[in-house]
Enzyme design. Structure first.
Site, mmCIF file in Angstrom:
data_model
loop_
_atom_site.group_PDB
_atom_site.id
_atom_site.type_symbol
_atom_site.label_atom_id
_atom_site.label_comp_id
_atom_site.label_asym_id
_atom_site.label_seq_id
_atom_site.Cartn_x
_atom_site.Cartn_y
_atom_site.Cartn_z
ATOM 1 N N TYR A 145 0.823 -1.214 0.000
ATOM 2 C CA TYR A 145 0.000 0.000 0.000
ATOM 3 C C TYR A 145 0.857 1.264 0.000
ATOM 4 C CZ TYR A 145 -4.057 -2.930 1.011
ATOM 5 O OH TYR A 145 -5.046 -3.877 0.939
ATOM 6 N N LYS A 196 3.339 -15.718 1.480
ATOM 7 C CA LYS A 196 3.273 -16.442 0.205
ATOM 8 C C LYS A 196 4.733 -16.701 -0.177
ATOM 9 C CE LYS A 196 0.934 -18.051 -3.320
ATOM 10 N NZ LYS A 196 0.177 -19.295 -3.237
ATOM 11 N N ASP A 228 -3.197 -18.481 0.721
ATOM 12 C CA ASP A 228 -4.333 -19.163 0.085
ATOM 13 C C ASP A 228 -4.851 -20.285 0.976
ATOM 14 O OD1 ASP A 228 -1.799 -20.124 -0.414
ATOM 15 O OD2 ASP A 228 -2.205 -20.816 -2.446
ATOM 16 N N ASP A 252 -5.463 -7.172 5.325
ATOM 17 C CA ASP A 252 -6.665 -6.456 4.876
ATOM 18 C C ASP A 252 -7.717 -7.465 4.413
ATOM 19 O OD1 ASP A 252 -8.341 -4.458 4.129
ATOM 20 O OD2 ASP A 252 -7.114 -3.668 2.500
ATOM 21 N N ASP A 256 -11.082 -9.215 6.866
ATOM 22 C CA ASP A 256 -12.482 -9.062 6.413
ATOM 23 C C ASP A 256 -13.157 -10.423 6.275
ATOM 24 O OD1 ASP A 256 -12.449 -6.361 6.420
ATOM 25 O OD2 ASP A 256 -13.027 -6.096 4.321
#
Ligand code: NAD
Length: 366
Positions: A145, A196, A228, A252, A256
């Site tokens: 970000y 990852k 994943d 993020d 959620d």
């Protein structure tokens, strides 16, 4: 002990002002029942501030936050402001600069499903029969970000390319990993670090550094998961998780996902903190323009954000526990806002705030 606290209140856009109104009811009860005072100072932020002052983060708002013990934030953003340049948009021009200004590098989201409220979850009964209690810890001011360079190559107008940079340093990873291990000591002593590392160089460093930090916490078990797989495991068996440690991007998304397991994003608070535990406390969801002005938004995430503010920044743990209990007891009585209801029997935002304030008043008395 300090007996006057000052908090900056930034309601923002969309449902922000509606759900924030309900926290004033809770603060009224607290200020009446205890021998300290929490004073509030309200400022504009986001789209509404842009409309009034031409900037989403006016100087008066920033100065008010600097003078406060903590910030209670509503939410910002809406269609109306998406055409503005990034520095004028509510999220990129106000929320992200606030996080950076105060160095709020850790985002903490407690994601709990009390077993008495398991009917709220969209997951099958047998999966959530014991409820779950996850603490999601997300690095907040690094990664993709904020990483540079980012931008667009426009030399071929017919085939523009765009790019962002995922970048983490040892120090950034160490600092957030230390928080995750420390907080896990007060819990089940289990940290799931998400990356990852099979594909990304930044994740490979993330894994190395987290493993190194874990050596200072021999009593804590560390488990590495690819993002994943983590996304699948959260749905399959949320109760296996305790502390989840993530980079900015993965946190993020996964936080959620976890939020939805409790029934609605309108139930979940979050805390963004710096090393001194000064923080910005806000609902996990956004400004929900679809609900604005209808008196149907769920105020629980905002009210529980106030509880986190009491716990982490004001060090009033017992007050935080009272607020949390008032929310649970109100839900146990069967009160529901639209988002967690059967679609027919539900109460308004204001009624939910009244009920929680009333319940809080009763439990502090008893
Ligand atoms: P959103 O969280 O606002 O809404 C997603 C869904 O969740 C919607 O169906 C909404 O009705 C529901 N929802 C959210 N809060 C709720 C509540 N308290 N009670 C009941 N239902 C609730 O996310 P979005 O639609 O992606 O974004 C809307 C706007 O919010 C955008 O402008 C976005 O940029 C902004 N946003 C702001 C923040 C923030 O201020 N921290 C975070 C996320 C999104």
């Amino acid at each position: 002990m300090k007996n006057i606290f000052n908090i900056a209140i930034l309601p923002g856009d969309g449902i922000g002002p509606e759900v924030m109104s309900e926290t004033y009811k809770i603060l009224d009860v607290i200020n009446k029942k205890f021998d300290f005072k929490i004073k509030t100072h309200e400022f504009d932020i986001g789209g509404i501030a842009f409309d009034k002052f031409g900037t989403p983060l006016p100087k008066e708002t920033l100065d008010g936050c600097i003078k406060s013990d903590a910030i209670l934030f509503g939410s910002v953003g809406g269609e109306k402001w998406t055409c503005l340049s990034r520095d004028k948009q509510p999220e990129t021009g106000a929320l992200l600069p606030l996080r950076r200004f105060f160095n709020l590098f850790m985002n903490i989201r407690p994601i709990k499903l009390n077993f008495a409220l398991k009917q709220l979850s969209p997951l099958k009964k047998e999966i959530i029969k014991d409820g779950f209690d996850i603490l999601c810890i997300r690095e907040l001011i690094g990664g993709i970000y904020f990483g540079l360079p980012k931008g667009r190559n426009t030399f071929d107008k017919k085939n523009i390319s765009a790019f962002d940079t995922e970048i983490y340093s040892t120090k950034e990873i160490e600092r957030i990993a230390n928080i995750a291990f420390q907080l896990s000591l007060k819990r089940r002593k289990l940290v799931f670090s998400i990356d990852k590392a099979n594909v990304l160089e930044s994740s490979s460093l993330w894994r190395e550094v987290v493993t190194k930090v874990s050596k200072n916490f021999p009593e804590v078990k560390l488990i590495h998961l690819y993002v994943d797989n983590a996304a699948m495991q959260i749905i399959k068996n949320p109760n296996q998780f305790d502390v989840i440690l993530c980079s900015n991007l993965f946190g993020d998304i996964l936080s959620d996902e976890c939020a939805m397991l409790t029934g609605s994003v309108g139930m979940l608070p979050s805390a963004s903190l710096n090393k001194n535990f000064f923080g910005l406390f806000e609902p996990a969801g956004g400004s929900a323009p679809d609900l604005k002005g209808k008196n149907i938004a769920n105020p629980i995430a905002q009210i529980l954000s106030l509880a986190l503010l009491c716990e982490y920044s004001l060090k009033l743990n017992y007050v935080a526990q009272f607020i949390e209990l008032a929310v649970i007891n109100t839900l146990k009585k069967g009160y529901r806002t639209l988002d967690i209801s059967d679609g027919k029997n539900y109460i308004t935002t204001k009624q939910m705030g009244d009920n929680i304030a009333q319940t809080l008043s009763e439990i502090i008395k008893s």
